[in-house]
Design a protein around this motif. Structure first.
Motif, PDB file in Angstrom:
ATOM      1  N   LYS A 157     -25.402 -12.087 -14.428  1.00  0.00           N
ATOM      2  CA  LYS A 157     -24.973 -13.342 -13.807  1.00  0.00           C
ATOM      3  C   LYS A 157     -25.793 -13.652 -12.550  1.00  0.00           C
ATOM      4  O   LYS A 157     -26.019 -14.816 -12.222  1.00  0.00           O
ATOM      5  CB  LYS A 157     -23.485 -13.276 -13.448  1.00  0.00           C
ATOM      6  CG  LYS A 157     -22.548 -13.285 -14.650  1.00  0.00           C
ATOM      7  CD  LYS A 157     -22.604 -14.617 -15.388  1.00  0.00           C
ATOM      8  CE  LYS A 157     -21.552 -14.688 -16.484  1.00  0.00           C
ATOM      9  NZ  LYS A 157     -21.623 -15.959 -17.232  1.00  0.00           N
ATOM     10  N   LYS A 158     -26.235 -12.595 -11.869  1.00  0.00           N
ATOM     11  CA  LYS A 158     -27.042 -12.791 -10.656  1.00  0.00           C
ATOM     12  C   LYS A 158     -28.536 -12.916 -10.981  1.00  0.00           C
ATOM     13  O   LYS A 158     -29.369 -12.984 -10.086  1.00  0.00           O
ATOM     14  CB  LYS A 158     -26.812 -11.610  -9.693  1.00  0.00           C
ATOM     15  CG  LYS A 158     -25.372 -11.537  -9.200  1.00  0.00           C
ATOM     16  CD  LYS A 158     -25.147 -10.362  -8.268  1.00  0.00           C
ATOM     17  CE  LYS A 158     -25.565 -10.696  -6.859  1.00  0.00           C
ATOM     18  NZ  LYS A 158     -25.118  -9.675  -5.880  1.00  0.00           N
ATOM     19  N   ASN A 159     -28.841 -12.926 -12.283  1.00  0.00           N
ATOM     20  CA  ASN A 159     -30.209 -13.065 -12.789  1.00  0.00           C
ATOM     21  C   ASN A 159     -31.120 -11.927 -12.330  1.00  0.00           C
ATOM     22  O   ASN A 159     -32.323 -12.116 -12.122  1.00  0.00           O
ATOM     23  CB  ASN A 159     -30.814 -14.427 -12.396  1.00  0.00           C
ATOM     24  CG  ASN A 159     -31.935 -14.832 -13.334  1.00  0.00           C
ATOM     25  OD1 ASN A 159     -31.921 -14.477 -14.521  1.00  0.00           O
ATOM     26  ND2 ASN A 159     -32.912 -15.538 -12.820  1.00  0.00           N
ATOM     27  N   GLU A 160     -30.533 -10.743 -12.181  1.00  0.00           N
ATOM     28  CA  GLU A 160     -31.312  -9.547 -11.851  1.00  0.00           C
ATOM     29  C   GLU A 160     -31.380  -8.692 -13.123  1.00  0.00           C
ATOM     30  O   GLU A 160     -30.705  -7.679 -13.264  1.00  0.00           O
ATOM     31  CB  GLU A 160     -30.658  -8.797 -10.689  1.00  0.00           C
ATOM     32  CG  GLU A 160     -30.619  -9.617  -9.407  1.00  0.00           C
ATOM     33  CD  GLU A 160     -29.938  -8.901  -8.245  1.00  0.00           C
ATOM     34  OE1 GLU A 160     -30.018  -7.657  -8.176  1.00  0.00           O
ATOM     35  OE2 GLU A 160     -29.300  -9.596  -7.422  1.00  0.00           O
ATOM     36  N   ILE A 161     -32.235  -9.128 -14.044  1.00  0.00           N
ATOM     37  CA  ILE A 161     -32.229  -8.589 -15.410  1.00  0.00           C
ATOM     38  C   ILE A 161     -32.647  -7.116 -15.447  1.00  0.00           C
ATOM     39  O   ILE A 161     -32.039  -6.311 -16.175  1.00  0.00           O
ATOM     40  CB  ILE A 161     -33.144  -9.429 -16.331  1.00  0.00           C
ATOM     41  CG1 ILE A 161     -32.748 -10.917 -16.296  1.00  0.00           C
ATOM     42  CG2 ILE A 161     -33.096  -8.886 -17.763  1.00  0.00           C
ATOM     43  CD1 ILE A 161     -31.323 -11.199 -16.705  1.00  0.00           C
ATOM     44  N   ASN A 162     -33.671  -6.753 -14.673  1.00  0.00           N
ATOM     45  CA  ASN A 162     -34.124  -5.349 -14.698  1.00  0.00           C
ATOM     46  C   ASN A 162     -33.037  -4.395 -14.209  1.00  0.00           C
ATOM     47  O   ASN A 162     -32.865  -3.299 -14.755  1.00  0.00           O
ATOM     48  CB  ASN A 162     -35.396  -5.182 -13.863  1.00  0.00           C
ATOM     49  CG  ASN A 162     -36.603  -5.806 -14.543  1.00  0.00           C
ATOM     50  OD1 ASN A 162     -36.626  -5.940 -15.774  1.00  0.00           O
ATOM     51  ND2 ASN A 162     -37.601  -6.199 -13.766  1.00  0.00           N
ATOM     52  N   THR A 163     -32.324  -4.815 -13.166  1.00  0.00           N
ATOM     53  CA  THR A 163     -31.217  -3.983 -12.661  1.00  0.00           C
ATOM     54  C   THR A 163     -30.099  -3.913 -13.694  1.00  0.00           C
ATOM     55  O   THR A 163     -29.504  -2.851 -13.913  1.00  0.00           O
ATOM     56  CB  THR A 163     -30.682  -4.553 -11.333  1.00  0.00           C
ATOM     57  OG1 THR A 163     -31.775  -4.727 -10.422  1.00  0.00           O
ATOM     58  CG2 THR A 163     -29.657  -3.625 -10.711  1.00  0.00           C
ATOM     59  N   ALA A 164     -29.829  -5.039 -14.346  1.00  0.00           N
ATOM     60  CA  ALA A 164     -28.808  -5.057 -15.399  1.00  0.00           C
ATOM     61  C   ALA A 164     -29.182  -4.094 -16.520  1.00  0.00           C
ATOM     62  O   ALA A 164     -28.340  -3.310 -16.983  1.00  0.00           O
ATOM     63  CB  ALA A 164     -28.653  -6.472 -15.953  1.00  0.00           C
ATOM     64  N   LEU A 165     -30.447  -4.114 -16.937  1.00  0.00           N
ATOM     65  CA  LEU A 165     -30.903  -3.223 -18.008  1.00  0.00           C
ATOM     66  C   LEU A 165     -30.743  -1.753 -17.615  1.00  0.00           C
ATOM     67  O   LEU A 165     -30.369  -0.919 -18.446  1.00  0.00           O
ATOM     68  CB  LEU A 165     -32.363  -3.511 -18.359  1.00  0.00           C
ATOM     69  CG  LEU A 165     -32.582  -4.718 -19.281  1.00  0.00           C
ATOM     70  CD1 LEU A 165     -34.056  -5.106 -19.305  1.00  0.00           C
ATOM     71  CD2 LEU A 165     -32.087  -4.412 -20.689  1.00  0.00           C
ATOM     72  N   LYS A 166     -30.979  -1.460 -16.347  1.00  0.00           N
ATOM     73  CA  LYS A 166     -30.813  -0.084 -15.867  1.00  0.00           C
ATOM     74  C   LYS A 166     -29.376   0.389 -16.115  1.00  0.00           C
ATOM     75  O   LYS A 166     -29.153   1.510 -16.610  1.00  0.00           O
ATOM     76  CB  LYS A 166     -31.138  -0.028 -14.367  1.00  0.00           C
ATOM     77  CG  LYS A 166     -30.777   1.282 -13.696  1.00  0.00           C
ATOM     78  CD  LYS A 166     -30.925   1.169 -12.180  1.00  0.00           C
ATOM     79  CE  LYS A 166     -30.269   2.349 -11.475  1.00  0.00           C
ATOM     80  NZ  LYS A 166     -30.306   2.225 -10.008  1.00  0.00           N
ATOM     81  N   TYR A 167     -28.406  -0.470 -15.806  1.00  0.00           N
ATOM     82  CA  TYR A 167     -27.012  -0.060 -15.946  1.00  0.00           C
ATOM     83  C   TYR A 167     -26.544  -0.115 -17.403  1.00  0.00           C
ATOM     84  O   TYR A 167     -25.696   0.692 -17.808  1.00  0.00           O
ATOM     85  CB  TYR A 167     -26.114  -0.886 -15.023  1.00  0.00           C
ATOM     86  CG  TYR A 167     -26.264  -0.453 -13.582  1.00  0.00           C
ATOM     87  CD1 TYR A 167     -25.731   0.755 -13.148  1.00  0.00           C
ATOM     88  CD2 TYR A 167     -26.977  -1.226 -12.659  1.00  0.00           C
ATOM     89  CE1 TYR A 167     -25.884   1.182 -11.840  1.00  0.00           C
ATOM     90  CE2 TYR A 167     -27.143  -0.803 -11.341  1.00  0.00           C
ATOM     91  CZ  TYR A 167     -26.594   0.407 -10.943  1.00  0.00           C
ATOM     92  OH  TYR A 167     -26.761   0.842  -9.648  1.00  0.00           O
ATOM     93  N   PHE A 168     -27.094  -1.041 -18.193  1.00  0.00           N
ATOM     94  CA  PHE A 168     -26.792  -1.013 -19.621  1.00  0.00           C
ATOM     95  C   PHE A 168     -27.258   0.308 -20.239  1.00  0.00           C
ATOM     96  O   PHE A 168     -26.560   0.908 -21.053  1.00  0.00           O
ATOM     97  CB  PHE A 168     -27.463  -2.181 -20.341  1.00  0.00           C
ATOM     98  CG  PHE A 168     -26.711  -3.486 -20.277  1.00  0.00           C
ATOM     99  CD1 PHE A 168     -25.357  -3.545 -20.579  1.00  0.00           C
ATOM    100  CD2 PHE A 168     -27.364  -4.666 -19.939  1.00  0.00           C
ATOM    101  CE1 PHE A 168     -24.657  -4.757 -20.529  1.00  0.00           C
ATOM    102  CE2 PHE A 168     -26.678  -5.872 -19.885  1.00  0.00           C
ATOM    103  CZ  PHE A 168     -25.326  -5.916 -20.178  1.00  0.00           C
ATOM    104  N   ARG A 169     -28.444   0.764 -19.832  1.00  0.00           N
ATOM    105  CA  ARG A 169     -28.984   2.029 -20.373  1.00  0.00           C
ATOM    106  C   ARG A 169     -28.142   3.221 -19.916  1.00  0.00           C
ATOM    107  O   ARG A 169     -27.930   4.167 -20.675  1.00  0.00           O
ATOM    108  CB  ARG A 169     -30.443   2.188 -19.952  1.00  0.00           C
ATOM    109  CG  ARG A 169     -31.383   1.184 -20.642  1.00  0.00           C
ATOM    110  CD  ARG A 169     -32.823   1.360 -20.209  1.00  0.00           C
ATOM    111  NE  ARG A 169     -33.669   0.308 -20.763  1.00  0.00           N
ATOM    112  CZ  ARG A 169     -34.430  -0.509 -20.044  1.00  0.00           C
ATOM    113  NH1 ARG A 169     -34.485  -0.381 -18.718  1.00  0.00           N
ATOM    114  NH2 ARG A 169     -35.166  -1.437 -20.630  1.00  0.00           N
ATOM    115  N   GLU A 170     -27.679   3.168 -18.665  1.00  0.00           N
ATOM    116  CA  GLU A 170     -26.802   4.235 -18.173  1.00  0.00           C
ATOM    117  C   GLU A 170     -25.487   4.249 -18.975  1.00  0.00           C
ATOM    118  O   GLU A 170     -24.978   5.317 -19.321  1.00  0.00           O
ATOM    119  CB  GLU A 170     -26.488   4.024 -16.688  1.00  0.00           C
ATOM    120  CG  GLU A 170     -27.599   4.421 -15.741  1.00  0.00           C
ATOM    121  CD  GLU A 170     -27.861   5.923 -15.758  1.00  0.00           C
ATOM    122  OE1 GLU A 170     -26.906   6.708 -15.722  1.00  0.00           O
ATOM    123  OE2 GLU A 170     -29.049   6.294 -15.830  1.00  0.00           O
ATOM    124  N   ALA A 171     -24.972   3.056 -19.255  1.00  0.00           N
ATOM    125  CA  ALA A 171     -23.747   2.960 -20.055  1.00  0.00           C
ATOM    126  C   ALA A 171     -23.967   3.557 -21.436  1.00  0.00           C
ATOM    127  O   ALA A 171     -23.117   4.297 -21.959  1.00  0.00           O
ATOM    128  CB  ALA A 171     -23.306   1.500 -20.163  1.00  0.00           C
TER     129      ALA A 171
END
Length: 237
Positions: free
Chosen positions: A203-217
């Motif tokens: 939602k904050k358009n920080e896609i790389n950070t989002a991907l980091k946490y999706f991968r951790e999940a």
């Protein structure tokens, strides 16, 4: 060994419920659900006043998505031990699975009336409301319930996540990020919470950070197809 011993015990003492209970626990641990259902169906008639067999059978039927049969078992168990909180919570979970919110909400409300400081019930109701279609009355009430749960237990990772997720649904992404990060500091390996944080960064358009946490999940829940799909989706943007 436990399974073999319990079978021997049943043969020696066929009218003692302990053998059946021990065998049921052994089959549950071994994930032999078909054998377990057969045993529980037999035991519930042999020991009609014993709620253990009815409750566990309800749980197995819920897991198998045989909701109507599960509901019958829970309601029959409650006839023998009226007001049992554990069984009512199982029934509540069943109604949530069926999206029968009228019935689940009525149980939530009764539990809160019985104990207005039951932080777990307050939190679970708040999270349930936040997962439905956004409605201002519901989301405001969810926020109120969540705040009360956190006042009672401010360091509970699950309660912090609920508060963060409600803020996410409201669109307050900064508060959402703050609460959910606090949750992760307490419990770093909860796949659902890690995915919640990823959704905030989307939602904050920080896609790389989002991907980091999706991968951790995904590391913590490697069979989650929805998480895998989201990673592929955002990797290819």
């Amino acid at each position: 060994a436990v399974l073999s011993f319990s079978e021997q015990y049943i043969n020696l003492f066929p009218n003692d419920k302990d053998g059946y209970e021990n065998k049921a626990i052994a089959l549950l641990k071994l994930k032999k659900n078909n054998e377990l259902v057969f045993l529980l169906e037999t035991a519930k008639f042999k020991f009609p006043a014993n709620v253990f067999f009815k409750h566990l059978l309800g749980d197995i039927y819920t897991m198998k998505k045989r909701y109507d049969e599960a509901e019958i078992e829970y309601l029959n168990a409650l006839k023998y031990i009226e007001g049992n909180k554990i069984i009512r919570n199982s029934l509540l979970t069943l109604y949530e699975s069926k999206k029968n919110y009228f019935k689940s909400d009525s149980i939530f409300q009764i539990l809160i009336l019985e104990d207005e400081n039951d932080a777990l019930t307050l939190n679970n109701y708040a999270y349930s409301l936040s997962e439905r279609d956004i409605d201002k009355v519901n989301i405001d009430y969810a926020l109120e319930l969540s705040k009360k749960a956190l006042e009672i237990d401010p360091s509970n990772a699950a309660y912090l996540d609920t508060m963060g997720w409600i803020y996410f649904k409201i669109g307050d992404y900064n508060n959402a990020e703050s609460f959910i990060k606090n949750s992760i500091e307490i419990d770093k390996n909860n796949a659902v919470v890690l995915e919640h944080l990823a959704e905030i960064y989307i939602k904050k358009n920080e896609i790389n950070t989002a991907l980091k946490y999706f991968r951790e999940a995904l590391k913590n829940d490697p069979d989650n197809l929805k998480t895998k799909t989201k990673i592929l989706k955002y990797e290819n943007r």
